[in-house]
Design a protein around this motif. Sequence first.
Motif, short mmCIF file in Angstrom:
data_model
loop_
_atom_site.label_atom_id
_atom_site.label_comp_id
_atom_site.label_asym_id
_atom_site.label_seq_id
_atom_site.Cartn_x
_atom_site.Cartn_y
_atom_site.Cartn_z
N TYR A 31 0.82 -1.20 0.00
CA TYR A 31 0.00 0.00 0.00
C TYR A 31 0.86 1.25 0.00
CZ TYR A 31 -3.92 -3.00 1.26
OH TYR A 31 -4.89 -3.97 1.26
N ALA A 32 0.38 2.27 -0.71
CA ALA A 32 0.87 3.62 -0.47
C ALA A 32 0.16 4.12 0.78
CB ALA A 32 0.55 4.52 -1.65
N VAL A 33 0.91 4.77 1.64
CA VAL A 33 0.35 5.25 2.90
C VAL A 33 0.54 6.76 3.00
CG1 VAL A 33 0.49 5.13 5.42
CG2 VAL A 33 0.78 3.05 4.04
N ALA A 34 -0.50 7.41 3.42
CA ALA A 34 -0.48 8.87 3.54
C ALA A 34 -0.89 9.29 4.94
CB ALA A 34 -1.42 9.50 2.52
N TRP A 35 -0.42 10.44 5.33
CA TRP A 35 -0.84 11.09 6.57
C TRP A 35 -1.64 12.34 6.22
CZ3 TRP A 35 -0.53 9.21 11.43
CH2 TRP A 35 0.37 8.18 11.67
N GLU A 43 -10.82 21.85 6.98
CA GLU A 43 -10.89 20.68 6.12
C GLU A 43 -9.71 19.75 6.36
OE1 GLU A 43 -13.23 22.63 2.29
OE2 GLU A 43 -11.19 21.93 2.08
N ARG A 44 -9.90 18.49 6.02
CA ARG A 44 -8.80 17.54 6.15
C ARG A 44 -7.71 17.91 5.15
NH1 ARG A 44 -10.15 11.39 7.49
NH2 ARG A 44 -11.39 12.62 8.96
N GLU A 45 -6.48 17.86 5.64
CA GLU A 45 -5.33 18.34 4.88
C GLU A 45 -4.31 17.23 4.70
OE1 GLU A 45 -1.96 21.84 5.64
OE2 GLU A 45 -3.14 21.07 7.30
N GLY A 46 -3.85 17.04 3.48
CA GLY A 46 -2.80 16.06 3.23
C GLY A 46 -1.45 16.58 3.67
N ILE A 47 -0.66 15.72 4.33
CA ILE A 47 0.63 16.14 4.87
C ILE A 47 1.77 15.50 4.09
CG2 ILE A 47 2.15 16.08 6.87
CD1 ILE A 47 -0.38 15.73 8.58
N SER A 48 1.73 14.19 3.99
CA SER A 48 2.83 13.46 3.38
C SER A 48 2.36 12.07 3.03
CB SER A 48 4.01 13.37 4.38
OG SER A 48 5.10 12.70 3.80
N THR A 57 8.58 9.52 -1.61
CA THR A 57 7.84 10.35 -0.66
C THR A 57 7.36 11.65 -1.30
OG1 THR A 57 9.90 11.38 0.12
CG2 THR A 57 9.12 9.43 1.30
N VAL A 58 6.28 12.15 -0.75
CA VAL A 58 5.69 13.42 -1.15
C VAL A 58 5.35 14.19 0.12
CG1 VAL A 58 3.70 14.52 -2.23
CG2 VAL A 58 4.74 12.51 -3.31
N TYR A 59 5.58 15.49 0.10
CA TYR A 59 5.25 16.34 1.24
C TYR A 59 4.48 17.55 0.74
CZ TYR A 59 8.84 13.69 3.72
OH TYR A 59 9.58 12.68 4.29
N SER A 60 3.54 17.99 1.57
CA SER A 60 2.94 19.27 1.28
C SER A 60 3.98 20.36 1.60
CB SER A 60 1.68 19.48 2.11
OG SER A 60 1.99 19.55 3.48
N ASP A 61 3.88 21.46 0.90
CA ASP A 61 4.92 22.49 1.04
C ASP A 61 5.17 22.96 2.47
OD1 ASP A 61 4.33 24.11 -2.19
OD2 ASP A 61 5.58 22.39 -1.62
N GLY A 102 1.33 -3.91 -7.73
CA GLY A 102 0.94 -4.55 -8.98
C GLY A 102 0.17 -3.66 -9.92
N THR A 103 0.05 -2.39 -9.57
CA THR A 103 -0.64 -1.44 -10.45
C THR A 103 0.36 -0.39 -10.93
OG1 THR A 103 -1.25 0.24 -8.82
CG2 THR A 103 -2.63 -1.73 -8.92
N GLU A 104 -0.10 0.46 -11.83
CA GLU A 104 0.75 1.53 -12.34
C GLU A 104 1.04 2.57 -11.27
OE1 GLU A 104 -2.31 0.95 -13.17
OE2 GLU A 104 -3.44 2.82 -12.92
N LYS A 105 0.38 2.47 -10.13
CA LYS A 105 0.55 3.44 -9.06
C LYS A 105 1.51 2.97 -7.97
CE LYS A 105 -3.37 5.51 -7.84
NZ LYS A 105 -4.77 5.66 -7.39
N GLU A 106 2.17 1.82 -8.17
CA GLU A 106 2.93 1.25 -7.06
C GLU A 106 4.14 2.09 -6.67
OE1 GLU A 106 3.92 -2.70 -8.27
OE2 GLU A 106 5.58 -2.08 -9.54
N ARG A 107 4.60 2.97 -7.54
CA ARG A 107 5.70 3.87 -7.19
C ARG A 107 5.22 5.30 -7.02
NH1 ARG A 107 8.05 -0.14 -10.14
NH2 ARG A 107 10.01 -0.96 -9.31
N THR A 108 3.95 5.44 -6.67
CA THR A 108 3.39 6.77 -6.44
C THR A 108 2.59 6.76 -5.15
OG1 THR A 108 1.27 6.36 -7.55
CG2 THR A 108 3.12 7.03 -8.94
N CYS A 109 2.23 7.94 -4.72
CA CYS A 109 1.30 8.08 -3.60
C CYS A 109 0.64 9.45 -3.75
CB CYS A 109 2.02 7.97 -2.26
SG CYS A 109 3.25 9.25 -1.93
N THR A 110 -0.41 9.65 -2.99
CA THR A 110 -1.10 10.92 -3.09
C THR A 110 -1.48 11.43 -1.71
OG1 THR A 110 -3.00 12.10 -4.00
CG2 THR A 110 -3.36 9.82 -3.38
N ILE A 111 -1.43 12.75 -1.56
CA ILE A 111 -1.92 13.38 -0.34
C ILE A 111 -3.19 14.16 -0.64
CG2 ILE A 111 0.30 13.48 0.85
CD1 ILE A 111 0.55 16.40 -0.03
N ASP A 112 -3.78 13.88 -1.79
CA ASP A 112 -5.07 14.48 -2.11
C ASP A 112 -6.17 13.73 -1.37
OD1 ASP A 112 -4.13 14.99 -5.58
OD2 ASP A 112 -3.89 16.29 -3.84
#
Length: 130
Positions: A31-35, A43-48, A57-61, A102-112
């Motif tokens: 799984y991709a995991v987000a905080w 509103e709920r805010e994506g962090i990382s 990894t992805v971080y909000s600014d 196993g999907t095209e998203k396995e090397r991605t994640c989202t904080i949206d």
Amino acid sequence: VQLQASGGGLVQPGDSLRLSCATSDLILKYYAVAWFRQAPGMEREGISCISGVDGITVYSDPMKGRFTISRDNAKNTVYLQMDSLKPEDTAVYYCAAELTMGTEKERTCTIDFDFSHDFWGQGTQVTVSS
């Protein structure tokens, strides 16, 4: 299915906390995991987030340089290290998991906050106050 978010607490400005997101119900490395966080009246805010494969990894600014996300697949846990905490970091912090292996998203994640996450933790309160 349960994700257990833990590690919150009451700290002073400038302190650090490490949040954990663990589960015995999922193989978290699939799984991709987000905080996310949500402050009262906000509103709920994506962090990382961190991808399942390669740990990208992805971080909000606003969090760049203060927060660090990591995962320990042996412990089936994702961490959020939070340093230099500020009063405006006060919120309930949630972790969320999206099945990507196993999907095209396995090397991605989202904080949206876009309903792509399959499972959510119950949240852990972080309060930063002097």
